[in-house]
Design a protein around this motif. Structure first.
Motif, PDB file in Angstrom:
ATOM      1  N   ALA A 221       0.835  -1.199   0.000  1.00  0.00           N
ATOM      2  CA  ALA A 221       0.000   0.000   0.000  1.00  0.00           C
ATOM      3  C   ALA A 221       0.869   1.249   0.000  1.00  0.00           C
ATOM      4  CB  ALA A 221      -0.919   0.000   1.215  1.00  0.00           C
ATOM      5  N   SER A 225      -1.501   4.682   3.826  1.00  0.00           N
ATOM      6  CA  SER A 225      -2.774   4.215   3.273  1.00  0.00           C
ATOM      7  C   SER A 225      -2.941   2.738   3.559  1.00  0.00           C
ATOM      8  CB  SER A 225      -2.825   4.474   1.759  1.00  0.00           C
ATOM      9  OG  SER A 225      -2.586   5.834   1.465  1.00  0.00           O
ATOM     10  N   ASP A 226      -4.157   2.244   3.260  1.00  0.00           N
ATOM     11  CA  ASP A 226      -4.387   0.813   3.388  1.00  0.00           C
ATOM     12  C   ASP A 226      -4.459   0.201   1.998  1.00  0.00           C
ATOM     13  OD1 ASP A 226      -6.910   1.436   2.384  1.00  0.00           O
ATOM     14  OD2 ASP A 226      -7.822   1.508   4.378  1.00  0.00           O
ATOM     15  N   CYS A 227      -4.714  -1.104   1.951  1.00  0.00           N
ATOM     16  CA  CYS A 227      -4.643  -1.826   0.689  1.00  0.00           C
ATOM     17  C   CYS A 227      -5.916  -1.712  -0.142  1.00  0.00           C
ATOM     18  CB  CYS A 227      -4.335  -3.307   0.942  1.00  0.00           C
ATOM     19  SG  CYS A 227      -2.562  -3.664   0.981  1.00  0.00           S
ATOM     20  N   SER A 230      -5.147   1.043  -2.934  1.00  0.00           N
ATOM     21  CA  SER A 230      -3.861   1.735  -2.985  1.00  0.00           C
ATOM     22  C   SER A 230      -2.673   0.786  -3.043  1.00  0.00           C
ATOM     23  CB  SER A 230      -3.712   2.654  -1.763  1.00  0.00           C
ATOM     24  OG  SER A 230      -3.573   1.896  -0.580  1.00  0.00           O
ATOM     25  N   CYS A 231      -2.919  -0.504  -3.189  1.00  0.00           N
ATOM     26  CA  CYS A 231      -1.815  -1.465  -3.293  1.00  0.00           C
ATOM     27  C   CYS A 231      -1.303  -1.452  -4.737  1.00  0.00           C
ATOM     28  CB  CYS A 231      -2.264  -2.860  -2.873  1.00  0.00           C
ATOM     29  SG  CYS A 231      -2.126  -3.161  -1.112  1.00  0.00           S
ATOM     30  N   GLN A 268       0.976  -1.325   5.267  1.00  0.00           N
ATOM     31  CA  GLN A 268       0.069  -2.442   5.011  1.00  0.00           C
ATOM     32  C   GLN A 268       0.412  -3.101   3.682  1.00  0.00           C
ATOM     33  OE1 GLN A 268      -4.312  -1.982   4.340  1.00  0.00           O
ATOM     34  NE2 GLN A 268      -4.463  -3.055   6.288  1.00  0.00           N
TER      35      GLN A 268
END
Length: 338
Positions: A221, A225-227, A230-231, A268
Motif C-alpha cells: 500500500a 494508506s491501506d490496501c 492503494s496497493c 500495510q
C-alpha cells in the motif's frame, strides 16, 4: 431469376464489423449465471521497514568521549571517524616512556664511548679481554632496553589511535546512546548504523505459514494508506524464517523505493494465503442505490427483482473486471444487466 451476391468489398466490411463488435457483445451480455469460482485468497497484514544490516560502532579503549560528530539521522561512510575517546593516563605513559628512551640513548652513548676506549686499551695490552666483553654486554643490554621502550611507546600510540571510533559500514545513524563527556568502556556502542538497503518484515499468523514461499509476490500500500485501492506497488518475498514464535511466522520482502522511509515504520501489504471458492460477477452487473449495492436477478417466477448484496474486492479475469459477492447470491442465480 439470378440471385445477387454481395460484392467482395461489402463482404469484407461485414466481416470486420462482426469481428470488432463480437467482444463487446460477449463482455456486455444481457445475463450472467452465478457460479462458484476459485480465487487466490489474499490477506492484508502490516509489515515493518527494517534494515538488512544494523551494526553498532563500538569503543575500543577505556576513556572519555571528547568528540562526537554524528547524531540520529546522519549519513556516514564506512571507516569515517564518528567519535574520539581519550584516556589522560595514556598521555602520561607516553611522556614516561619517552623519558626512558632518552635515558637509554644517553646510556648507550656513554657505553659506546667506553667501548671504543676499551678496544684501544685491549689492542695495546692495557686491559683484559674480560673487561672488553663486559662492556660489550652492557652495550647490548642498553640497546635491548631502548628497543623495549620504543616498542612500548608504539603500543600506547596504537591505543591512542584506537580512541577513534570508526563507522563499520555506510548508512544512516539510527541511535546515538552517548554524549560528549561520557565515560566508556571497551565494547560499548557509540552509534547504531543501518544500511540504506531496506526490506519489509512481515509477521503473519502461523496458519498462513504453509502458503508462504520465497519468490511470492507482495502487494504494498501507499505510505499512510491501506490496501483498499492503494496497493499499487509490488515486491517479492526473499526469505521465510523457519521458526514460528508466539504463533507468528516472519518473512522478508524486497520493495523498491523504501530509502526515505523510517526504520520501524509500518506499511500495510497484501500476501497470498492459498485458494478459496467465492462468487464473482461482472462489475457492470452491480449498481448502487442510496448507499446499498444491488443486482438485478431473474426470479423463479420470471419477474426481475433487485437483490441487496455485499461486495468484496475486484479481480481481473480474462480481460474483464469481476467483483466478489460476499453475501446475497447463490450458485445458479441468473443476473440481468441493469
Amino acid at each position: 431469376m439470378r440471385k445477387s451476391h454481395p460484392k467482395p468489398r461489402s463482404a469484407l466490411l461485414i466481416a470486420c464489423f462482426v469481428a470488432l463488435t463480437a467482444p463487446s457483445f460477449q463482455a456486455f451480455a444481457s445475463d450472467y449465471t452465478v457460479k462458484l469460482v476459485s480465487v487466490e485468497d489474499k490477506k492484508a497484514v502490516f509489515a515493518t521497514v527494517e534494515s538488512t544490516d544494523s551494526i553498532a560502532a563500538r569503543v575500543r579503549i577505556t576513556g572519555t568521549i571528547t568528540e562526537l560528530t554524528v547524531t540520529e539521522g546522519s549519513q556516514v561512510k564506512a571507516g569515517e571517524t564518528i567519535a574520539l575517546v581519550r584516556d589522560p593516563k595514556l598521555g602520561l605513559q607516553i611522556e614516561a616512556i619517552e623519558a626512558q628512551i632518552r635515558a637509554a640513548e644517553r646510556e648507550i652513548a656513554n657505553i659506546k664511548t667506553e667501548q671504543e676506549r676499551a678496544e684501544q686499551l685491549f689492542k695495546r695490552g692495557s686491559t683484559t679481554k674480560a673487561r672488553l666483553d663486559q662492556i660489550n654486554t652492557q652495550y647490548d643490554v642498553a640497546n635491548s632496553t631502548l628497543e623495549a621502550s620504543q616498542a612500548q611507546k608504539a603500543v600506547i600510540q596504537r591505543q591512542l589511535e584506537e580512541g577513534a571510533v570508526l563507522a563499520p559500514q555506510s548508512g544512516r545513524v539510527l541511535d546515538v546512546p552517548i554524549t560528549i563527556g561520557s565515560v566508556v568502556m571497551p565494547g560499548e556502542p557509540v552509534a547504531t548504523i543501518a544500511k540504506d538497503n531496506y526490506i519489509l518484515r512481515l509477521s503473519l499468523p502461523e496458519r498462513h505459514a504453509r502458503f508462504l514461499e520465497k519468490g511470492d509476490p507482495v502487494e504494498v500500500a501507499g505510505r499512510g494508506s491501506d490496501c483498499e485501492g492503494s496497493c499499487t506497488r509490488t515486491g517479492e518475498i526473499v526469505k521465510v524464517f523457519p521458526k514460528i514464535a508466539s504463533g507468528r511466522v516472519l518473512a522478508d520482502a524486497t520493495v523498491d523505493g523504501l530509502g526515505n522511509y523510517f526504520v520501524g515504520e509500518r506499511i500495510q501489504v497484501r500476501v497470498g494465503a492459498g485458494q478459496r471458492d467465492t462468487y464473482l460477477v461482472p462489475l457492470g452487473f452491480v449498481f448502487n442505490r442510496y448507499g446499498v449495492d444491488f443486482v438485478h436477478s431473474n426470479g423463479t417466477d420470471g419477474e426481475a427483482t433487485d437483490i441487496a448484496v455485499q461486495i468484496g474486492r475486484t479481480y481481473q479475469r480474462d480481460g474483464s473486471t469481476m467483483i466478489e459477492i460476499l453475501s446475497g447470491l447463490q450458485a445458479g442465480d441468473v443476473l440481468l444487466q441493469p
